[in-house]
Motif scaffolding. Structure first.
Motif, PDB file in Angstrom:
ATOM      1  N   GLY A 174       0.796  -1.222   0.000  1.00  0.00           N
ATOM      2  CA  GLY A 174       0.000   0.000   0.000  1.00  0.00           C
ATOM      3  C   GLY A 174       0.825   1.267   0.000  1.00  0.00           C
ATOM      4  O   GLY A 174       0.372   2.324   0.452  1.00  0.00           O
ATOM      5  N   VAL A 175       2.035   1.173  -0.531  1.00  0.00           N
ATOM      6  CA  VAL A 175       2.943   2.310  -0.547  1.00  0.00           C
ATOM      7  C   VAL A 175       2.636   3.204  -1.751  1.00  0.00           C
ATOM      8  O   VAL A 175       2.273   2.714  -2.821  1.00  0.00           O
ATOM      9  CB  VAL A 175       4.404   1.799  -0.612  1.00  0.00           C
ATOM     10  N   VAL A 176       2.774   4.519  -1.570  1.00  0.00           N
ATOM     11  CA  VAL A 176       2.730   5.442  -2.704  1.00  0.00           C
ATOM     12  C   VAL A 176       4.137   5.468  -3.273  1.00  0.00           C
ATOM     13  O   VAL A 176       5.031   6.132  -2.752  1.00  0.00           O
ATOM     14  CB  VAL A 176       2.284   6.848  -2.261  1.00  0.00           C
ATOM     15  N   ALA A 177       4.357   4.702  -4.325  1.00  0.00           N
ATOM     16  CA  ALA A 177       5.714   4.400  -4.788  1.00  0.00           C
ATOM     17  C   ALA A 177       5.992   5.060  -6.126  1.00  0.00           C
ATOM     18  O   ALA A 177       5.636   4.532  -7.181  1.00  0.00           O
ATOM     19  CB  ALA A 177       5.905   2.881  -4.891  1.00  0.00           C
ATOM     20  N   ASP A 178       6.637   6.203  -6.093  1.00  0.00           N
ATOM     21  CA  ASP A 178       7.109   6.867  -7.301  1.00  0.00           C
ATOM     22  C   ASP A 178       8.509   6.333  -7.602  1.00  0.00           C
ATOM     23  O   ASP A 178       9.426   6.510  -6.800  1.00  0.00           O
ATOM     24  CB  ASP A 178       7.158   8.372  -7.063  1.00  0.00           C
TER      25      ASP A 178
END
Length: 488
Positions: A174-178
């Motif tokens: 559930g990471v916001v992974a850029d």
């Protein structure tokens, strides 16, 4: 060889002479190198003592059956290196600069010896490493890797790996992974060093750490110039009151499965931690060291997903594949990205490209997901075996913390104390243990360097038991031996 102890070429004793003989039988192109190596090692080991006169190049070449030019070249090379000395018309002699043999390499890897069972936490089961699948990925990568990918890499990591890893972290944690803010590192330790160095450059001098927590934090952050401030826990995780009162603007936390207590940070506590970070313009470093391994329900998503600009997120394959791979990741807020990437560049010019490409392939073909499922099944069974064995051999013992990770906290009844005596008896029986007291920040501000200082004589016994690296049968045996050794 003559009876006087010298050989026909004049070298003293048979040992040094025989050392040169392989040079004569070596392949023609390698004879010179073999002769130089043999002479060099004989001098280092003292078999050719300082001041020993060597035979002339003509004599030694004749006795070894090699060309004189080969011997002359060897003498000249070792003279240039300082092993030999020579003078016009005075011959060639062993120099006096070499005093001792070259030291042999030692293995300082932390491997236990002479133990019946090792319950010290921190290691996965290395026999579960997917050798065949990893080898297949290596072959495929080597067959198709562009030549330019073997040059100096982007210090953030190969774009291929960062893209695959960002997809995995978003899907599983559930990471916001850029991918542009994802940096490939050699484990969580380097992630901490990078972030600590950047924070120090921005004027930060203290960082909060969970107490109890990882005994390694103090040394890691001290190397970056930061002093660790111990912060207590309560039943929901890192306690917000002491955090606010501490005055720190950066803190390390393990919200998915706190090390070592096994607490899962409650939803309300997660919100309060983020409120703290916003109120002090601060930063939380989330160490998601075993977030994929939850056995009673689906893993709770990462804290970073709630506020990517206030949380730096780090993890690695040390618990899922093997710590020896030295592969991890650091996902940083936009405001820190450039500084962290530049620090990574100056630290090591980037992570090894071939290792990154293999891991990227491993992610892309689904093998990493299969490995996580395999480990999940094995570790859940081993935790169950540990809980059952403790119930059988230590009645009324309590296993605390959520059913997750690679370790558990066992609280034994008071009658098994004091803790110091319990640990001595277990050690004498060949059972290695880590008490919870070894993970507690002592007064004075330094963490214990090993398993901890001698614990106090409190009546009960609280142990941090690692089980992932042990087969179920060894777990049961270890608990039985521990019970027999510590029984009155």
């Amino acid at each position: 060889m003559t009876s006087s102890g010298t050989n026909p070429a004049g070298l003293p004793g048979s040992a040094a002479w025989e050392l040169l003989l392989p040079a004569a039988s070596a392949p023609a192109r390698a004879r010179g190198r073999f002769l130089q190596t043999a002479l060099r090692e004989a001098i280092r080991a003292g078999r050719l003592a300082p001041g020993t006169r060597l035979p002339s190049s003509r004599e030694l070449a004749q006795d070894l059956g090699v060309s004189r030019g080969l011997v002359t070249e060897a003498y000249e090379q070792l003279t240039a290196e300082g092993y030999l000395r020579s003078g016009r018309g005075a011959g060639t002699w062993v120099g006096g600069a070499v005093r001792a043999a070259a030291p042999r390499a030692r293995d300082l890897a932390p491997r236990p010896h002479g133990l019946r069972v090792d319950f010290v936490p921190g290691s996965p089961d290395l026999s579960l490493f997917p050798r065949a699948a990893w080898a297949t990925a290596q072959r495929e990568v080597l067959a198709g890797l562009p030549h330019h990918d073997l040059g100096y890499p982007d210090p953030r990591g190969l774009p291929r790996l960062r893209s695959a890893l960002a997809e995995l972290l978003a899907r599983r944690r559930g990471v916001v992974a850029d991918p542009e803010r994802l940096v490939i590192v050699s484990g969580v330790a380097q992630a901490a060093a990078l972030l600590g160095s950047v924070l120090h450059a921005r004027g930060v001098r203290e960082i909060g750490v969970e107490d109890p927590g990882s005994p390694q934090h103090d040394a890691l952050y001290a190397a970056a110039g930061l002093r660790t401030v111990p912060l207590p826990l309560d039943a929901e995780g890192l306690a917000p009151g002491p955090l606010h009162a501490s005055g720190v603007r950066a803190a390390v936390t393990t919200p998915a499965h706190q090390y070592p207590t096994g607490i899962a940070c409650s939803p309300g506590r997660r919100a309060r931690l983020l409120d703290w970070a916003r109120s002090v313009d601060g930063l939380l470093l989330e160490d998601d060291y075993d977030g994929d391994f939850r056995y009673d329900r689906a893993p709770v998503g990462a804290l970073q997903g709630l506020d990517p600009e206030r949380v730096a997120y780090t993890g690695s394959v040390s618990k899922s594949l093997a710590p020896g791979l030295r592969l991890g990741w650091l996902l940083v807020p936009e405001s820190l990205t450039d500084a962290v990437v530049e620090r990574k560049r100056t630290m090591d010019l980037g992570h090894p490209s071939l290792d990154q490409a293999v891991f990227a392939r491993f992610l892309e073909c689904g093998e990493y997901d299969r490995q996580l499922r395999r480990c999940q099944r094995a570790y859940r069974e081993r935790r169950d075996a540990l809980v059952a064995a403790l119930a059988e051999h230590f009645p009324h013992a309590r296993v605390s913390g959520i059913a997750a990770g690679l370790h558990a906290i066992a609280e034994l009844p008071d009658r098994y104390g004091p803790e110091s005596r319990f640990l001595r008896r277990a050690a004498a029986a060949g059972v290695a243990l880590r008490p919870l007291s070894a993970c507690t920040h002592p007064a004075g501000g330094t963490w214990p360097a090993t398993a901890g200082p001698p614990p106090g004589d409190e009546p009960g016994v609280r142990l941090v038991l690692g089980y992932a690296h042990l087969p179920a049968a060894r777990i049961r045996e270890g608990v039985r031996v521990m019970a027999e050794a510590t029984a009155e």
